[in-house]
Design a protein around this motif. Structure first.
Motif, mmCIF file in Angstrom:
data_model
loop_
_atom_site.group_PDB
_atom_site.id
_atom_site.type_symbol
_atom_site.label_atom_id
_atom_site.label_comp_id
_atom_site.label_asym_id
_atom_site.label_seq_id
_atom_site.Cartn_x
_atom_site.Cartn_y
_atom_site.Cartn_z
ATOM 1 N N THR A 134 -18.728 -16.733 72.533
ATOM 2 C CA THR A 134 -18.688 -18.150 72.891
ATOM 3 C C THR A 134 -17.303 -18.535 73.395
ATOM 4 O O THR A 134 -17.166 -19.429 74.227
ATOM 5 C CB THR A 134 -19.057 -19.023 71.675
ATOM 6 N N ARG A 135 -16.282 -17.855 72.900
ATOM 7 C CA ARG A 135 -14.917 -18.138 73.374
ATOM 8 C C ARG A 135 -14.760 -17.716 74.838
ATOM 9 O O ARG A 135 -14.141 -18.423 75.637
ATOM 10 C CB ARG A 135 -13.907 -17.403 72.499
ATOM 11 N N GLN A 136 -15.331 -16.567 75.196
ATOM 12 C CA GLN A 136 -15.294 -16.139 76.597
ATOM 13 C C GLN A 136 -16.034 -17.136 77.483
ATOM 14 O O GLN A 136 -15.579 -17.476 78.582
ATOM 15 C CB GLN A 136 -15.927 -14.756 76.740
ATOM 16 N N TYR A 137 -17.186 -17.599 76.997
ATOM 17 C CA TYR A 137 -17.962 -18.581 77.752
ATOM 18 C C TYR A 137 -17.164 -19.870 77.929
ATOM 19 O O TYR A 137 -17.126 -20.443 79.017
ATOM 20 C CB TYR A 137 -19.286 -18.845 77.029
ATOM 21 N N ALA A 138 -16.501 -20.320 76.874
ATOM 22 C CA ALA A 138 -15.688 -21.538 76.958
ATOM 23 C C ALA A 138 -14.561 -21.379 77.982
ATOM 24 O O ALA A 138 -14.240 -22.322 78.717
ATOM 25 C CB ALA A 138 -15.113 -21.887 75.591
ATOM 26 N N ARG A 139 -13.958 -20.180 78.036
ATOM 27 C CA ARG A 139 -12.914 -19.935 79.028
ATOM 28 C C ARG A 139 -13.474 -20.002 80.444
ATOM 29 O O ARG A 139 -12.816 -20.511 81.365
ATOM 30 C CB ARG A 139 -12.257 -18.572 78.780
ATOM 31 N N LEU A 140 -14.670 -19.485 80.629
ATOM 32 C CA LEU A 140 -15.299 -19.537 81.950
ATOM 33 C C LEU A 140 -15.549 -20.982 82.371
ATOM 34 O O LEU A 140 -15.292 -21.362 83.519
ATOM 35 C CB LEU A 140 -16.617 -18.760 81.931
#
Length: 210
Positions: A134-140
């Motif tokens: 979810t952190r990677q998604y938030a960065r995207l």
């Protein structure tokens, strides 16, 4: 001699939210969606475009979106028009549509060599994780909104979840439809999530000229 109890002296630290916009994140507007899509298409960012489109169509929480499996959206040699998943937060099923444009971008992504043998729709980059975090998604999401000149602190993963339902409510006023699409068990949750009273009040105020 008795030593009085004095309050402990603590080092002054800046508040954790200093300089940040906190609270409910704004939904994206249709013009923002198209601007981001164009940039992703020009960059030939196949995975990001498929993820962006499905995030809007599915209206899923980030934790559910990143855990989608290929079989959730793909069967009998084609991308499904509609599908249903079990929400991790509520353990209740929620159903959503996959529009024509989104189906095409997902099909393009599934044809990518990186997807060979992958169980998850958004495979992780590291061996200890099968899907993106979810952190990677938030960065995207932050990168997407920044790319079109928006303030990244005002938007987040819930901006993607809210975008389509905010438009549906604005055009129809149908809260029950929005509740079903979000998978909320209580109407009160939907009202709070959309900020209905505030949005209605602002709309009324804007229509009154003095």
């Amino acid at each position: 001699m008795t030593v009085p109890n004095l309050p402990a002296v603590r080092q002054n630290r800046p508040a954790w939210n200093k300089g940040r916009l906190i609270g409910q994140k704004r939904p994206l507007h249709p013009k923002h969606v198209w601007a981001i899509r164009v940039r992703l298409e020009i960059a030939k960012a196949v995975q990001n475009l498929a993820l962006f489109n499905l995030a809007i169509d599915s209206k899923l929480r980030g934790c559910d979106l990143v855990r989608l499996k290929v079989t959730d959206v793909y069967a009998a040699g084609q991308v499904k028009e509609r599908t249903s998943i079990l929400q991790s937060k509520t353990q209740k099923p929620v159903r959503f549509e996959i529009t024509d444009g989104t189906r095409k971008t997902i099909a393009d992504w599934l044809d990518d060599p990186l997807m060979i043998g992958s169980e998850y729709l958004w495979p992780g980059r590291f061996h200890d994780r099968l899907d993106i975090s979810t952190r990677q998604y938030a960065r995207l999401v932050r990168d997407w909104v920044s790319s079109i000149g928006l303030e990244p602190s005002a938007y987040g993963t819930h901006s993607m979840r809210r975008m389509k339902v905010a438009e549906i409510y604005r055009k129809t006023g149908n809260l029950r439809a929005v509740q079903l699409l979000l998978g909320h068990t209580k109407m009160d949750s939907t009202v709070r999530y959309l900020g209905v009273e505030l949005e209605d009040a602002l709309a009324i105020s804007e229509s009154v000229e003095m």
